[in-house]
Write a protein that holds these residues in place. Structure first.
Motif, PDB file in Angstrom:
ATOM      1  N   TYR A   1       0.816  -1.206   0.000  1.00 55.38           N
ATOM      2  CA  TYR A   1       0.000   0.000   0.000  1.00 55.38           C
ATOM      3  C   TYR A   1       0.851   1.257   0.000  1.00 55.38           C
ATOM      4  O   TYR A   1       1.830   1.354   0.738  1.00 55.38           O
ATOM      5  N   SER A   2       0.429   2.239  -0.786  1.00 53.89           N
ATOM      6  CA  SER A   2       1.209   3.470  -0.959  1.00 53.89           C
ATOM      7  C   SER A   2       0.793   4.582  -0.009  1.00 53.89           C
ATOM      8  O   SER A   2       1.616   5.428   0.336  1.00 53.89           O
ATOM      9  N   TYR A   3      -0.468   4.619   0.358  1.00 49.01           N
ATOM     10  CA  TYR A   3      -0.978   5.715   1.181  1.00 49.01           C
ATOM     11  C   TYR A   3      -1.491   5.176   2.514  1.00 49.01           C
ATOM     12  O   TYR A   3      -2.140   4.125   2.557  1.00 49.01           O
ATOM     13  N   TRP A   4      -1.209   5.960   3.564  1.00 47.47           N
ATOM     14  CA  TRP A   4      -1.589   5.554   4.912  1.00 47.47           C
ATOM     15  C   TRP A   4      -2.210   6.730   5.645  1.00 47.47           C
ATOM     16  O   TRP A   4      -1.782   7.884   5.484  1.00 47.47           O
ATOM     17  N   GLY A   5      -3.182   6.402   6.497  1.00 51.10           N
ATOM     18  CA  GLY A   5      -3.727   7.408   7.390  1.00 51.10           C
ATOM     19  C   GLY A   5      -2.867   7.541   8.629  1.00 51.10           C
ATOM     20  O   GLY A   5      -1.879   6.830   8.815  1.00 51.10           O
ATOM     21  N   GLN A   6      -3.271   8.458   9.495  1.00 46.70           N
ATOM     22  CA  GLN A   6      -2.495   8.755  10.693  1.00 46.70           C
ATOM     23  C   GLN A   6      -2.793   7.790  11.834  1.00 46.70           C
ATOM     24  O   GLN A   6      -2.056   7.770  12.821  1.00 46.70           O
TER      25      GLN A   6
END
Length: 123
Positions: free
Chosen positions: A110-115
Motif C-alpha cells: 500500500y502506498s498511502y496511509w492514514g495517521q
C-alpha cells in the motif's frame, strides 16, 4: 496530494461496537484497493481487512472475521470498518491504507496511509 483521514476510534467496553471511517482527501482514479491494519502496544502492525476501495473483494483476518465488516460510501469517498462484539484484544491503533494490490495483507503493498485512530476496549 492524496491523504487518508481516519476517525471513529474511542474507548468502549467489551461487546460494544465502533465504526471507523477512512476518507480520501482528494478524489483520484486508480484507488483500486484499500486495507485496514492495526498495531497493538508493543507489537507489530498487523493486517485486519482488505477490499476494493469502491466495493468488492473483501477479505478479513481470522481474528476479526464475522465481527468486522468493510463498507463504503462512494459519494463521500469514504470507507468504513464496522467493528462489532469488540474484545480487549482488539485494542490497538487502527490504520487505513490504500492504493495497493487488491486483497493484499502486506503493508508494503500500500502506498498511502492514514495517521491512525486509537481503539481501546476495556474488559
Amino acid at each position: 496530494q492524496v491523504s487518508l483521514v481516519e476517525s471513529g476510534g474511542g474507548l468502549v467496553q467489551a461487546g460494544d461496537s465502533l465504526r471507523l471511517s477512512c476518507e480520501r482527501s482528494v478524489r483520484t482514479n486508480g484507488f483500486l484497493a484499500m486495507a485496514w491494519f492495526r498495531q497493538a502496544p508493543g507489537k507489530e502492525r498487523r493486517f485486519v481487512a482488505a477490499g476494493g476501495w469502491s466495493g468488492g473483494g473483501d477479505y478479513y483476518a481470522d481474528s476479526v472475521r464475522g465481527r468486522f465488516t468493510i463498507s463504503r460510501d462512494n459519494a463521500k469517498d469514504t470507507v468504513y470498518l464496522q467493528m462489532n462484539n469488540l474484545k480487549p484484544e482488539d485494542t490497538a491503533v487502527y490504520y487505513c491504507a490504500a492504493d495497493g494490490q487488491l486483497g493484499s495483507p502486506f503493508e508494503a503493498s500500500y502506498s498511502y496511509w492514514g495517521q491512525g485512530t486509537q481503539v481501546t476496549v476495556s474488559s
